[in-house]
Enzyme design. Structure first.
Site: not given
Ligand code: NAD
Ligand code: TYD
Length: 359
Positions: A137-139, A163, A167
């Site tokens: 992630t960019d975070e 988080y 990561k």
């Molecule tokens: P998500 O929470 O929707 O999915 C995570 C999945 O991992 C789930 O299906 C969960 O069951 C599985 N999991 C958790 N613990 C596990 C374990 N111990 N063994 C096997 N499986 C396990 O997350 P996401 O949004 O799909 O993110 C996927 C990846 O991409 C993550 O690594 C996250 O850090 C990264 N990422 C997410 C975003 C975003 O905006 N969602 C952006 C950049 C990077």
């Molecule tokens: P989120 O979807 O939780 O992603 P991330 O924290 O990984 O960026 O949140 C996106 C942005 O929206 C973040 O700045 C927090 C804000 N947010 C709200 O303002 N209200 C909400 O109910 C949620 C879930 C997030």
């Protein structure tokens, strides 16, 4: 040839699995623990496709991971599995440490042993061709001010939430396994994703779902925090491209140049709902916006400089923010059963019914 993905029943992983099957004939083994965020319903359309093998299990389980590697002999491992929700990491960081750091460490250890055993002279040099792609992630780069330039791959790591810290630790382990053991790794650091199958406690799906239910739309603080949004299928295409053509040991930032303040996002969702499914009382959805207490340590701005992946690998997103958000709102309107199941938690029962012993 086979690839193994972890976390492939989550939001991004399930989109990736569906896209993989649509773009390739290569088998995909999908290891997912099915935590609250994992949902086999996301994979229903490929449940009977022999190209996709689902295994419920923990990527921190050494015996299971070793067994899967020995059985399926993947040419690549893609690590999506994680605890991913910032708010949950604030209320309970323990799972994030355990999964994101210790789990990734276990996966790396198993991979190192498996990769070390691959013969350089089989299958056209299986050892050199092997890849471990870590999805991040960019975070990890921390927070930008309004005027800072967007994150490049050279930004230093300054994670601010449990988080992002977990990561960041996993990214460092992946890097260390390359430098120390020569493991052929690739890392992607992507901006915020949105699209189908997004768990409705994240901003965009929460707003779509709450709006229709007549509930408040909670905006944290002043709503002027900025995130950089990418349609999930574009993230999937970037990962496929990095897997195919990325240089071993390199990091690729992934983003679509779509910086938006949270409040703008919420207003955009409201306007689309006004158009596609107007409130029965004729009033606009934005009347449901409610300002709530800010998230502790809330990062102010994320922004991705995507020039490296664009210029070196020729990747470009297919969706604009306008086209992607419209598709997303429409998807949630078209899939009320998915939302209801996820919200009630009854999808676990649904999975047991649909998949029986397979799950
Ligand atoms: P998500 O929470 O929707 O999915 C995570 C999945 O991992 C789930 O299906 C969960 O069951 C599985 N999991 C958790 N613990 C596990 C374990 N111990 N063994 C096997 N499986 C396990 O997350 P996401 O949004 O799909 O993110 C996927 C990846 O991409 C993550 O690594 C996250 O850090 C990264 N990422 C997410 C975003 C975003 O905006 N969602 C952006 C950049 C990077
Ligand atoms: P989120 O979807 O939780 O992603 P991330 O924290 O990984 O960026 O949140 C996106 C942005 O929206 C973040 O700045 C927090 C804000 N947010 C709200 O303002 N209200 C909400 O109910 C949620 C879930 C997030």
């Amino acid at each position: 040839m086979t690839i193994l993905v972890t976390g492939g029943a989550g939001f991004i992983g399930s989109n990736f699995a569906l896209e993989w099957v649509a773009h390739s004939d290569e088998p995909i083994v999908n290891l997912d623990k099915l935590t609250y965020a994992g949902n086999l319903q996301n994979l229903a359309s490929i449940a009977d496709n022999p190209q996709h093998v689902f295994v419920q299990g923990d990527f921190g389980d050494t015996a299971l991971v070793n067994h899967l590697l020995a059985t399926h002999q993947p040419r690549a491992i893609l690590n999506f599995a994680a605890e991913s929700h910032v708010d949950r990491s604030i209320s309970g960081p323990g799972d994030f440490i355990h999964t994101n750091i210790v789990g990734t460490f276990n996966l790396l250890e198993c991979t190192r042993a498996y990769w070390g055993g691959l013969k350089a002279d089989t299958g056209g040099d299986a050892k050199a061709a092997f890849r471990f792609l870590h999805v991040s992630t960019d975070e990890v780069y921390g927070s930008l001010s309004k005027t800072d330039p967007a994150f490049t791959e050279n930004n230093k790591y300054e994670p601010n939430s449990p988080y992002s810290a977990s990561k960041a630790a996993s990214d460092h382990l992946v890097r260390a396994y390359h430098h120390t053991y020569g493991l052929p790794v690739l890392t992607t650091n992507c901006s915020n994703n949105y699209g189908p199958f997004h768990f409705p406690e994240k901003l965009i799906p929460l707003m779509i779902v709450n709006a229709q239910a007549g509930k408040p739309l909670p905006v944290y603080g002043d709503g002027q925090q900025i995130r950089d949004w990418l349609y999930v299928k574009d993230h999937c295409s970037a990962i496929r491209r990095v897997l195919e053509a990325g240089t071993v040991g390199e990091v690729y930032n992934v983003g679509g140049w779509n910086e938006k303040p949270n409040l703008d996002i919420v207003h955009t969702v409201c306007a689309l709902l006004d158009e596609l499914k107007p409130r029965t009382d004729g009033k606009p959805y934005h009347e449901q916006i409610t300002y709530v207490t800010d998230r502790p340590g809330h990062d102010r701005r994320y922004a991705i400089d995507a020039r490296k992946i664009e210029s070196q690998l020729g990747w470009k997103p297919a969706e604009t923010f306008e086209s992607g958000i419209r598709k997303t709102v429409q998807w949630y309107l078209d899939n009320p059963d998915w939302v209801a199941n996820v919200q009630s938690g009854s999808y676990k029962d649904w999975v047991a019914q649909q998949y029986g012993a397979k799950a």
